[in-house]
Design a protein around this motif. Sequence first.
Motif, PDB file in Angstrom:
ATOM      1  N   THR A   1      55.732  82.327  51.672  1.00 21.78           N
ATOM      2  CA  THR A   1      55.625  80.866  51.673  1.00 21.78           C
ATOM      3  C   THR A   1      56.888  80.239  51.101  1.00 21.78           C
ATOM      4  OG1 THR A   1      54.562  80.856  49.512  1.00 21.78           O
ATOM      5  CG2 THR A   1      53.115  80.908  51.431  1.00 21.78           C
ATOM      6  N   ALA A   2      57.725  81.070  50.490  1.00 21.88           N
ATOM      7  CA  ALA A   2      59.012  80.564  50.022  1.00 21.88           C
ATOM      8  C   ALA A   2      59.919  80.342  51.220  1.00 21.88           C
ATOM      9  CB  ALA A   2      59.647  81.569  49.053  1.00 21.88           C
ATOM     10  N   GLY A   3      60.938  79.587  51.034  1.00 17.99           N
ATOM     11  CA  GLY A   3      61.913  79.382  52.097  1.00 17.99           C
ATOM     12  C   GLY A   3      62.893  80.540  52.129  1.00 17.99           C
ATOM     13  N   ALA A   4      64.159  80.222  52.348  1.00 15.40           N
ATOM     14  CA  ALA A   4      65.178  81.266  52.368  1.00 15.40           C
ATOM     15  C   ALA A   4      66.224  80.944  51.319  1.00 15.40           C
ATOM     16  CB  ALA A   4      65.818  81.352  53.749  1.00 15.40           C
ATOM     17  N   HIS A   5      66.853  81.981  50.826  1.00 14.30           N
ATOM     18  CA  HIS A   5      67.875  81.761  49.818  1.00 14.30           C
ATOM     19  C   HIS A   5      69.106  81.126  50.466  1.00 14.30           C
ATOM     20  CE1 HIS A   5      70.965  82.732  46.790  1.00 14.30           C
ATOM     21  NE2 HIS A   5      69.955  82.617  45.945  1.00 14.30           N
ATOM     22  N   PRO A   6      69.707  80.168  49.772  1.00 11.46           N
ATOM     23  CA  PRO A   6      70.872  79.477  50.363  1.00 11.46           C
ATOM     24  C   PRO A   6      71.969  80.430  50.828  1.00 11.46           C
ATOM     25  CG  PRO A   6      70.135  78.330  48.389  1.00 11.46           C
ATOM     26  CD  PRO A   6      69.293  79.577  48.498  1.00 11.46           C
ATOM     27  N   ALA A   7      72.174  81.519  50.133  1.00 14.98           N
ATOM     28  CA  ALA A   7      73.249  82.432  50.532  1.00 14.98           C
ATOM     29  C   ALA A   7      72.981  83.044  51.900  1.00 14.98           C
ATOM     30  CB  ALA A   7      73.418  83.531  49.481  1.00 14.98           C
ATOM     31  N   VAL A   8      71.718  83.270  52.177  1.00 11.09           N
ATOM     32  CA  VAL A   8      71.357  83.831  53.484  1.00 11.09           C
ATOM     33  C   VAL A   8      71.613  82.797  54.575  1.00 11.09           C
ATOM     34  CG1 VAL A   8      69.456  84.713  54.877  1.00 11.09           C
ATOM     35  CG2 VAL A   8      69.663  85.387  52.471  1.00 11.09           C
TER      36      VAL A   8
ATOM     37  N   PHE B   1      47.910  87.064  43.411  1.00 10.34           N
ATOM     38  CA  PHE B   1      48.943  86.069  43.111  1.00 10.34           C
ATOM     39  C   PHE B   1      50.301  86.714  43.372  1.00 10.34           C
ATOM     40  CE2 PHE B   1      46.097  83.052  41.075  1.00 10.34           C
ATOM     41  CZ  PHE B   1      45.014  83.866  40.788  1.00 10.34           C
ATOM     42  N   VAL B   2      51.066  86.109  44.236  1.00  6.63           N
ATOM     43  CA  VAL B   2      52.360  86.680  44.599  1.00  6.63           C
ATOM     44  C   VAL B   2      53.478  85.759  44.150  1.00  6.63           C
ATOM     45  CG1 VAL B   2      53.671  87.766  46.458  1.00  6.63           C
ATOM     46  CG2 VAL B   2      51.186  87.469  46.689  1.00  6.63           C
ATOM     47  N   CYS B   3      54.476  86.358  43.540  1.00  6.10           N
ATOM     48  CA  CYS B   3      55.657  85.606  43.146  1.00  6.10           C
ATOM     49  C   CYS B   3      56.802  85.945  44.095  1.00  6.10           C
ATOM     50  CB  CYS B   3      56.062  85.943  41.711  1.00  6.10           C
ATOM     51  SG  CYS B   3      54.798  85.463  40.511  1.00  6.10           S
ATOM     52  N   SER B   4      57.717  85.016  44.219  1.00 10.82           N
ATOM     53  CA  SER B   4      58.846  85.234  45.112  1.00 10.82           C
ATOM     54  C   SER B   4      60.139  84.959  44.362  1.00 10.82           C
ATOM     55  CB  SER B   4      58.751  84.315  46.324  1.00 10.82           C
ATOM     56  OG  SER B   4      59.182  83.002  45.981  1.00 10.82           O
ATOM     57  N   PHE B   5      61.240  85.152  45.065  1.00 10.88           N
ATOM     58  CA  PHE B   5      62.550  84.850  44.489  1.00 10.88           C
ATOM     59  C   PHE B   5      62.623  83.385  44.044  1.00 10.88           C
ATOM     60  CE2 PHE B   5      63.071  83.081  48.646  1.00 10.88           C
ATOM     61  CZ  PHE B   5      64.026  82.078  48.505  1.00 10.88           C
ATOM     62  N   ALA B   6      61.787  82.559  44.657  1.00 13.67           N
ATOM     63  CA  ALA B   6      61.877  81.124  44.398  1.00 13.67           C
ATOM     64  C   ALA B   6      60.868  80.629  43.379  1.00 13.67           C
ATOM     65  CB  ALA B   6      61.706  80.356  45.718  1.00 13.67           C
ATOM     66  N   THR B   7      60.047  81.546  42.892  1.00 13.88           N
ATOM     67  CA  THR B   7      59.061  81.120  41.901  1.00 13.88           C
ATOM     68  C   THR B   7      59.774  80.671  40.625  1.00 13.88           C
ATOM     69  OG1 THR B   7      57.471  82.710  42.781  1.00 13.88           O
ATOM     70  CG2 THR B   7      57.046  81.835  40.559  1.00 13.88           C
ATOM     71  N   GLU B   8      59.455  79.491  40.189  1.00 16.68           N
ATOM     72  CA  GLU B   8      60.095  78.941  39.003  1.00 16.68           C
ATOM     73  C   GLU B   8      59.301  79.324  37.759  1.00 16.68           C
ATOM     74  OE1 GLU B   8      62.837  77.290  38.856  1.00 16.68           O
ATOM     75  OE2 GLU B   8      63.205  76.945  40.989  1.00 16.68           O
TER      76      GLU B   8
END
Lengths: 345, 345, 345, 345
Positions: free
Chosen positions: B8-15, B322-329
Amino acid sequence: MNFASDNTAGAHPAVLEAMVAAGSGAVGSYGADPWSERMTAALSQWFEHEVAVFPVATGGAANALALAQLTPPWSAVFCHRESHIHVDECGAPEFYTGGAKLVTLGAPGAKMTAHELAAAMADYPKGVVHRVQPGAVSITNATECGTVYDPADVASIADVAHDAGLGLHMDGARFANALVHLGCTPADLTWRAGVDALSLGFTKNGAVAAEAVVFFDPARAADFGYRRKRGGHLFSKSRFMAAQFLAMLEGDLWRELAGAANEAATALGEAARGAGYAPVYPVQANEVFLSLPVALAARLREAGARFYPWTPESGETGLYRFVCSFATEPDEVDAFADRLKFSGS
Amino acid sequence: MNFASDNTAGAHPAVLEAMVAAGSGAVGSYGADPWSERMTAALSQWFEHEVAVFPVATGGAANALALAQLTPPWSAVFCHRESHIHVDECGAPEFYTGGAKLVTLGAPGAKMTAHELAAAMADYPKGVVHRVQPGAVSITNATECGTVYDPADVASIADVAHDAGLGLHMDGARFANALVHLGCTPADLTWRAGVDALSLGFTKNGAVAAEAVVFFDPARAADFGYRRKRGGHLFSKSRFMAAQFLAMLEGDLWRELAGAANEAATALGEAARGAGYAPVYPVQANEVFLSLPVALAARLREAGARFYPWTPESGETGLYRFVCSFATEPDEVDAFADRLKFSGS
Amino acid sequence: MNFASDNTAGAHPAVLEAMVAAGSGAVGSYGADPWSERMTAALSQWFEHEVAVFPVATGGAANALALAQLTPPWSAVFCHRESHIHVDECGAPEFYTGGAKLVTLGAPGAKMTAHELAAAMADYPKGVVHRVQPGAVSITNATECGTVYDPADVASIADVAHDAGLGLHMDGARFANALVHLGCTPADLTWRAGVDALSLGFTKNGAVAAEAVVFFDPARAADFGYRRKRGGHLFSKSRFMAAQFLAMLEGDLWRELAGAANEAATALGEAARGAGYAPVYPVQANEVFLSLPVALAARLREAGARFYPWTPESGETGLYRFVCSFATEPDEVDAFADRLKFSGS
Amino acid sequence: MNFASDNTAGAHPAVLEAMVAAGSGAVGSYGADPWSERMTAALSQWFEHEVAVFPVATGGAANALALAQLTPPWSAVFCHRESHIHVDECGAPEFYTGGAKLVTLGAPGAKMTAHELAAAMADYPKGVVHRVQPGAVSITNATECGTVYDPADVASIADVAHDAGLGLHMDGARFANALVHLGCTPADLTWRAGVDALSLGFTKNGAVAAEAVVFFDPARAADFGYRRKRGGHLFSKSRFMAAQFLAMLEGDLWRELAGAANEAATALGEAARGAGYAPVYPVQANEVFLSLPVALAARLREAGARFYPWTPESGETGLYRFVCSFATEPDEVDAFADRLKFSGS
């Protein structure tokens, strides 16, 4: 001077920017996101009809999945002998349909006619258990030869198909190029003319990877989601697919890009004609086919031009395909035209 | 507080920036481009081994295609009863393999053991024509329950598989999360431990759509290109797939992103434990499973938290993921922890 | 006057008696019985070569399973445009192969030539991932038009196939008829000429249902038993299949029956020629093709003759097929000849 | 003393005589013959309902084709964990359905219950695109363990299936044995109880090879003929299939033969009980399961008895299956009983 294919071009900046813009924030996955909703709404508006839209990874997947939806495994899919589904997809339609048979017809370089279709269908009588059953009809628009079915062409084929109870599929890998040539609406070229399922491709027209199966009758799309999922074509981060479609529709970007590609092809064709090599097929979309001495083709390649032989190179003369894209520069066409004149002399 | 999934996270800006950078200029299509070449080289370096890499659209496609390559239609694929290939791909493995049978084993929430595998294989004796034949073994790392097979775990399973002549597949949709947890090298967790084919997924880790089948023995990849093409998974503009992989490897971005996701999950798990809800499974990757009162779960949702029940909600207590992602704050985790304490009281 | 097909005949008494004789006593099932062992031994002797034999229910199953064994799903099977596998099996080869593409060639009524085969194969270059790959070649002997490939014909086709690494399949639904016409041995017409897999059919020649896939290289048959089982073609009481093959080989019954059928066809062809309707194709096996006025055909049917139009009846003249069987009586041929003379006048 | 299977028996003379009687004369092929017409009429009468009947080569084919008709590729087929379709058909259902998933349930040796079915179905919610969809239910009657679903059992399962919109298939490889045990009519045990498709097998009951798919609603059979043809299961000389069914119905031969088999099994079970080895499952049809010391089983085999271990032989005690057929002689049972007493001592 890269005329190898319209997929050798990159992506239009507006498409990439739209993807970047879609990149942040948490949203639902697998199509349950605002971009996907907006995409369906925008395409419904574009087609002036409620549509069911299923993005997939490639045009080959769109074609194969659409056909699998229209027809059972024991059927014949009638298509042109040069159609992409028959020639260039490594049997993807056979894989997805569970082994349907592609029955080819039509003359090289020409559009399928309703008459040819009816004749081919006569070889597959309904109810004869020994023979695959008439299942679906597929046409490509613009065609693999750079020509275009107009709405009347489509309607005449749709009539034959529908009279026999078959669905009509359109491979629209270059749908925008066809639209621009005709100057008609998306509706005119699809459901109004009798198309049941469209493989709508914007990848060749400047997207990163924007392909979708579009059904004009939602009932025809029943259970299609399961087919797509089983094929591994349901993107988790669907927002990035939807964003591309939205970018293409925004401000009619699709028209601008397809227009540029078509114009470049027209210019290339005219230049070739001027050099004594009149295009073999009418240049209606973004492709030009030239019959050239094999030696000339070799010199053009040495000069940096990129293009494919359309038929295996044998003998002294070959048939070559030149494809223009949204990114083809007038300079490239001019440079090629110069080489053609120079090399041919 | 979106813990529904890491997709559900987007994509990292570097990608995304890497995709934009890849967007201009004409290059070969279908993988014959500089980015694709660099991707294969970079992954070979990453794995410290020559690899054959085949990008595809989704992790489901990667899994199904990899299994189809490893095993014939008349075979059994041994996998965990909670494995994604069995539970969440709508039968894609069955579709791509031509009807292989997924034989499930293992206890809920636990990793498959070599002993369980051997016991399951005993039910499928070789050479008995009435029964599907042992064909392949598939494990998921990190698992669907957020735990991690270490290299010794993998090796013990690989030994059982290889002794019987079966290939070992690893579903690496969260491969980076497993690597970060273990602190080992990609080589240690794959070919050195006996993995034959890896579904390498960076989508959940911050890419737009970066999934690939990786073979560590090129001979095992023979004819795989045809399979992928038939599945509609050969992207024409492959540069955009390759660019994502390159971005993930560049400066070990993968490690940074998976590390962030794992840390967030660890924090969330600790917070839950502090609130009286100790994680049901060890929190080793980026997922936390909590047994909560159904009423509490409802209040958490009302408060804006997003998460899925892992098993159907019935009775008074449910098992939730509960899943966390690279974008979880960190803020999201804190806010959730607050709600958990507050709601539970 | 039933010339509709050789499968409208019943079964020869010797075959039925053999089944009756096999009917008592308990033996192993699924091929583990004395009859099956003797069948394999007898066929190995007949072919002067060790063979692997797999009885199945029908010729269509034999063809489809044999092709599935010879070629992967992403392949092209080269066959004649009038071949039974393409025209009359409702896509069974596509089903069993997992979606291979049947590429048709050759002129109507004529045998496939090595030259035509090589030309067709040129359209399917090896290693091009977009196109199905050359997979196998299939010929029918005797052909669907009642003509016969001699060993030299077969060898010339086998050479082209083998040079490209393809296996050669022979549909031998009327194999005995071909053998009798040629006067050669089964070995001469199969493995000595390069045939890799034979669909050996004795049903049309007087059995109840005796069809089998025969491999001349046991290594080529590896895992074939699983394919057959999955298709539902492994008979539990295999003894009854084997008994039919044994009955056919016993005392060269196959030769007697095929000889009778061929002779009847020759007589019918001569009679037709005498009546002014020379056979359209050489009468080499047990089929005669006549070009007749449609009105005449109708009168023949009214008189009780049974036969099929070979092409859809349209216009004033039609192409009709007349098939003789082991059970065709000279009287039937004479009666038909009389009607032909009378009706035509 | 061959208790290995009921298919190790030969065929009943009346069946063979019927085939001989059907052997002469020219009739239509592929089912267009008088015997086939009479077969359908006779079965419609037997079932007290109009039925569509499709003979095929084996019970495995009947099961797989029936399921393929009832359910799409993306579905779950709910069946018992010991069901023949799951355990003994080498994945034929997966092949014919295009990759459906067999979901197993139930306790070893026990019949599936409606409650278990409902619980299993709950794991496959409708409309969740990630998971295979509930597709069909299949039960075996008599079961693989020699027990029998009575009409009320069937109806309770059918209710659960139908409430969810699923079709119910019955594997009737030993349908006659079940009927004889129950003393009910074929109608009571099938359509009246909610069965939608039946695999009707008379092979184990004394035929050569008489298996058919029976649909009780002709609409459910639409296009089934194409499926069967593609599977290679449309016999050209269909008269010989039909003749077997007719022979079985003639004078209720089916009842006589199944009765003999059931009685023999009952006697064997009683004898075993007398020897101290009470049957593990109720002996309701023609199978007896005994828990025996492995050493005893070995001595029985040495004495000439033939039977299979039901589970892999390990440890000191094994579970063995003994099957009686129409041809089992009372002497065989007595001899076995003697050995059992003697050997056990």
